[in-house]
Design an enzyme around this catalytic site. Structure first.
Site, PDB file in Angstrom:
ATOM      1  N   ASP A 479      -4.819 -95.105 -37.374  1.00  0.00           N
ATOM      2  CA  ASP A 479      -4.848 -94.273 -36.172  1.00  0.00           C
ATOM      3  C   ASP A 479      -3.435 -94.074 -35.625  1.00  0.00           C
ATOM      4  O   ASP A 479      -2.500 -94.798 -35.976  1.00  0.00           O
ATOM      5  CB  ASP A 479      -5.743 -94.960 -35.129  1.00  0.00           C
ATOM      6  CG  ASP A 479      -6.395 -93.978 -34.170  1.00  0.00           C
ATOM      7  OD1 ASP A 479      -5.915 -92.830 -34.086  1.00  0.00           O
ATOM      8  OD2 ASP A 479      -7.375 -94.357 -33.501  1.00  0.00           O
ATOM      9  N   ASP A 551     -11.996 -86.660 -31.994  1.00  0.00           N
ATOM     10  CA  ASP A 551     -12.730 -87.666 -31.218  1.00  0.00           C
ATOM     11  C   ASP A 551     -13.974 -87.058 -30.601  1.00  0.00           C
ATOM     12  O   ASP A 551     -14.740 -87.750 -29.934  1.00  0.00           O
ATOM     13  CB  ASP A 551     -11.830 -88.243 -30.114  1.00  0.00           C
ATOM     14  CG  ASP A 551     -10.960 -89.365 -30.660  1.00  0.00           C
ATOM     15  OD1 ASP A 551     -11.220 -89.825 -31.786  1.00  0.00           O
ATOM     16  OD2 ASP A 551     -10.018 -89.778 -29.956  1.00  0.00           O
TER      17      ASP A 551
HETATM   18  C1  GLA Z   1      -8.792 -93.115 -31.283  1.00  0.00           C
HETATM   19  C2  GLA Z   1      -9.644 -92.743 -32.477  1.00  0.00           C
HETATM   20  C3  GLA Z   1     -11.055 -93.210 -32.260  1.00  0.00           C
HETATM   21  C4  GLA Z   1     -11.068 -94.710 -32.045  1.00  0.00           C
HETATM   22  C5  GLA Z   1     -10.165 -95.067 -30.869  1.00  0.00           C
HETATM   23  C6  GLA Z   1     -10.011 -96.561 -30.750  1.00  0.00           C
HETATM   24  O1  GLA Z   1      -9.139 -92.394 -30.161  1.00  0.00           O
HETATM   25  O2  GLA Z   1      -9.594 -91.388 -32.717  1.00  0.00           O
HETATM   26  O3  GLA Z   1     -11.874 -92.868 -33.349  1.00  0.00           O
HETATM   27  O4  GLA Z   1     -10.653 -95.350 -33.212  1.00  0.00           O
HETATM   28  O5  GLA Z   1      -8.871 -94.503 -31.030  1.00  0.00           O
HETATM   29  O6  GLA Z   1      -9.166 -96.904 -29.714  1.00  0.00           O
END
Ligand code: GLA
Length: 744
Positions: A479, A551
């Site tokens: 990420d 997301d």
């Molecule tokens: C980001 C990712 C999510 C998740 C969060 C965790 O927003 O895109 O899928 O992994 O971080 O903090």
């Protein structure tokens, strides 16, 4: 694939395209043609196009002794500003306070048959016999510069890949203000500029605008390709449709700051350029030093937007993403993020994993919150060791439990970041990207680590490696949740490199970490992610065969995100997770069927509390997983088509995917909002169907390809106010999946 005529005309061609350029009267490189295949041609035949009059009134001529010759009316391969051409150029150099007017003349060429895949930088590759590269050597002797232009052509693709290397042969240090990667010159402006733009939670929506005299551009200055714009763009001829007409595409194999710019001049000619964004970029080149641009990819299709999407997808799968991911199964993932957020311990996770396994899932991905002391998103990034409060027996024991269930294990990392509240930050505050000003920008409570510093990358890798080894990890979710502002590196200052090199050096550091992981653990599947889809590009796909695209996991919102993304990227790159209802990002209620039907196209996963499902829901998930497993290859690597007009406002969306010989199809039909007394459009035409064949629909009805092409599939009967007995669907957010199998 490459023919050289009269030592001055270069013709790259295959069965799909021709790309022609030549050495002009002034010894620079002129561009002649990129488009549908012309087949073998002679220098005489091409001479007809090359001998031309000056048509551009009111121009400055190239030099006092060049007659009417001017660059203003010539298409060029690598133009520079100010040498009788007043459009913006691809290369811009200065030395001390002097801006240089560059004049690169042709020196010679070489041909290279190999295009190997090496992990140090993302680039296209090919197996033996699949690609040829033409390398053109140019020199500007006045300025002691050498420029090498590369053009690669691939046997099975319409793509032309371009990149450049500049070498400073002089003793003076020069400043590279701008060095772009790709140039596409078209003789008219009858095009729409298509790009994929949006924001966090609404990435890669399709935007279209007609070209006009003047310049339009999109790009990123965030240190990542970004949620707002994507390096994939297209120029669609105004008459092009989904399945017909000329469409060009461009992309960059790069993940950092980028620019795509389209300029239309006073003669309605179009110049598209793409590459590293020149703003906040300046590279210093000393004697004998070189700078290499990332690769740009140009695509051509004579078969509309679907044709372009197929070209882009095939190219990415065969020549950018590691090809082994075409053969290896993409596991059906269970990800705990939307099921638990930070509220979990080992027992809760193993209960979820077991429930996922019972439903047919194959890989358990442990998301954020397992390390340091991370109970919310304000701490511990950089401390990549297990939180023993949550895993009292250590991460190894947890990994063994998961593996014993017959599941693969995946773990979330955010390697490029550090929290102010972390052991790493306490030990190394100087590792943070931060200007010496007192004010420091912060995002999601975290700082960005200085990946231009090799020591930082090594230290992070050492921590990751330990966890990967301990857990025998099969999958990483990588990420990256904040962008870079006030780009400044203490390290660059110490080693005497200009801060203006930071953004590019940062992204090279990111690639280096990928290289370390994949060198030691070549079979690990790394899923890309950046606050959802903030870094969905070919640079990341080179290392990560799939990316978490947004997301926003709402099925209806995903329709536009997926339609936009699949214009430039393959189905196999788009990770889907079925999430809960009401959805966590927009609070929308949708049926499990709609959510599963949308997630069917691409690598499948689930991200909801499956321990709270009732029996009927569990059966529906089990059945969907079984169906998916039976058609997994088709649903990840099949050829993808849009069947209805695409954009982000359409109420109906229809996706089709077929196997290589087109004998099997899966079609998804989605309707967003119900309408009262809706129009009678009852059929969904499939224009690419083989007329001569007969197909079985959903194992029942038989119809011919001709009927599917000309009349279409029957859409589900929708409720129209009175048809209670016949209706099959009613209300908002409806979907249907059709399976078509050729029977003769
Ligand atoms: C980001 C990712 C999510 C998740 C969060 C965790 O927003 O895109 O899928 O992994 O971080 O903090």
């Amino acid at each position: 694939m490459i023919e050289i005529l009269d030592e001055k005309i270069f013709h790259l061609y295959n069965e799909k395209i021709s790309y022609i350029f030549y050495v002009m009267e002034n010894q620079q490189l002129g561009h002649l043609y990129y488009g549908g295949a012309l087949g073998a041609i002679t220098a005489d035949e091409l001479g007809y196009f090359l001998e031309r009059e000056n048509k551009s009134a009111g121009t400055v001529k190239f030099s006092a002794d060049s007659g009417m010759f001017t660059l203003a009316d010539r298409s060029q391969e690598y133009p520079v500003y100010g040498t009788s051409d007043f459009k913006e150029g691809a290369l811009d150099i200065q030395a001390a306070d002097e801006l240089w007017y560059l004049d690169f003349k042709y020196v010679g060429y070489e041909q290279v048959a190999e295009k190997k895949r090496t992990l140090d930088r993302p680039a296209s590759y090919a197996c033996s016999g699949e690609a040829e590269t033409l390398i053109i050597h140019m020199a500007d002797t006045d300025h002691h510069l050498e420029l090498v232009l590369s053009f690669s052509i691939f046997a099975d693709s319409s793509a032309i890949v371009r990149s450049q290397v500049l070498k400073n042969k002089g003793s003076q240090v020069i400043q590279l203000n701008k060095m772009l990667s790709g140039v596409l010159e078209l003789p008219s402006a009858d095009y729409e500029f298509i790009h994929l733009s949006g924001a966090w939670l609404k990435e890669r929506h399709i935007k279209r605008r007609s070209l006009e005299q003047g310049t339009v551009s999109i790009g990123s200055l965030k240190g990542a390709s970004g949620h707002q714009h994507n390096p994939f763009t297209a120029l669609a001829h105004k008459q092009a449709t989904l399945n017909d007409g000329v469409v060009y595409g461009t992309n960059l194999i790069y993940s950092g700051n980028f620019l795509v710019q389209v300029e239309v001049d006073e003669w309605q000619r179009t110049r598209l350029m793409t590459g590293i964004h020149p703003t906040h970029f300046n590279w210093q080149l000393g004697h004998e030093e070189v700078f290499q641009t990332p690769e740009a990819v140009l695509f051509y299709s004579g078969e509309g937007l679907n044709g372009l999407a197929n070209e882009a997808a095939r190219f990415a799968e065969k020549h950018v993403i590691d090809r082994k991911w075409m053969r290896k199964l993409r596991p059906i993932v269970f990800n705990n993020w939307e099921a638990t957020y930070f509220e979990f311990d080992q027992e809760k996770l193993t209960t979820l994993a077991k429930a996922g396994k019972d439903l047919g899932m194959e890989c358990f991905v442990l998301d954020d919150g397992w390390f340091g002391r991370r109970d919310d998103d304000r701490s511990s990034l950089g401390d990549w060791f297990v939180d023993e409060r949550k895993f009292p027996n250590g991460i190894k024991v947890f990994a063994e439990q998961i593996h014993q269930m017959g599941l693969q294990l995946g773990i979330w990392f955010e390697p490029e970041m550090v929290s102010p509240k972390s052991q790493l930050y306490e030990a190394h505050p100087e590792w943070v990207v931060r200007h010496p000003y007192e004010r420091t920008a912060i995002g999601r409570g975290q700082y960005v680590l200085d990946f231009s510093n090799p020591e930082v990358v090594e230290a992070i890798y050492a921590q990751l490696k330990k966890i990967i080894e301990e857990t025998q990890l099969e999958y990483i979710k990588w990420d990256m949740n904040r962008n870079i502002t006030e780009a400044y590196s203490t390290y660059l200052k110490a080693v005497g490199r200009p801060q203006t090199e930071f953004f590019h050096r940062y992204i090279l550091g990111v690639y280096h970490l990928y290289e370390c992981i994949l060198t030691d653990f070549p079979d690990i599947l790394i899923e890309g992610c950046a606050g959802g889809g903030g870094r969905y590009d070919l640079g990341i796909l080179f290392y990560s065969p799939q990316i978490w695209p947004s997301d926003n996991s709402d099925a209806v919102e995903r329709l536009a995100i997926q339609s936009g993304t699949l214009l430039g990227y393959p189905l196999s790159s788009f990770s889907n997770h079925v999430s809960t209802s009401p959805n966590h990002q927009i609070d929308r209620h949708t049926s499990l069927q709609m959510r599963q039907d949308v997630c069917l196209f691409g690598p499948l996963g689930y991200e909801l509390d499956i321990t709270k499902l009732d029996d009927e829901e569990k059966r529906a998930i089990q059945a969907n997983i079984q169906f998916y497993k039976a058609h997994r290859d088709l649903l990840t690597h099949g050829t993808f088509f849009q069947l209805l007009p695409i954009g982000d406002t359409e109420n109906e969306v229809a996706w089709a995917v077929c196997n290589q010989d087109r004998s099997e199809w899966l079609i998804g039909f989605y309707r967003k909002l119900a309408q009262a007394n809706p129009p009678n459009v009852e059929y969904l035409k499939i224009p690419m169907m083989d007329q001569a064949k007969t197909y079985l629909i959903n194992g029942a009805a038989q119809v011919t390809g001709g009927m599917l092409k000309e009349i279409g599939l029957k859409k589900p009967y929708v409720f129209n106010g009175v048809n209670h007995e016949q209706m099959q669907v009613s209300g908002d957010f409806q979907s249907a999946i059709y399976h078509l199998k050729e029977i003769r």
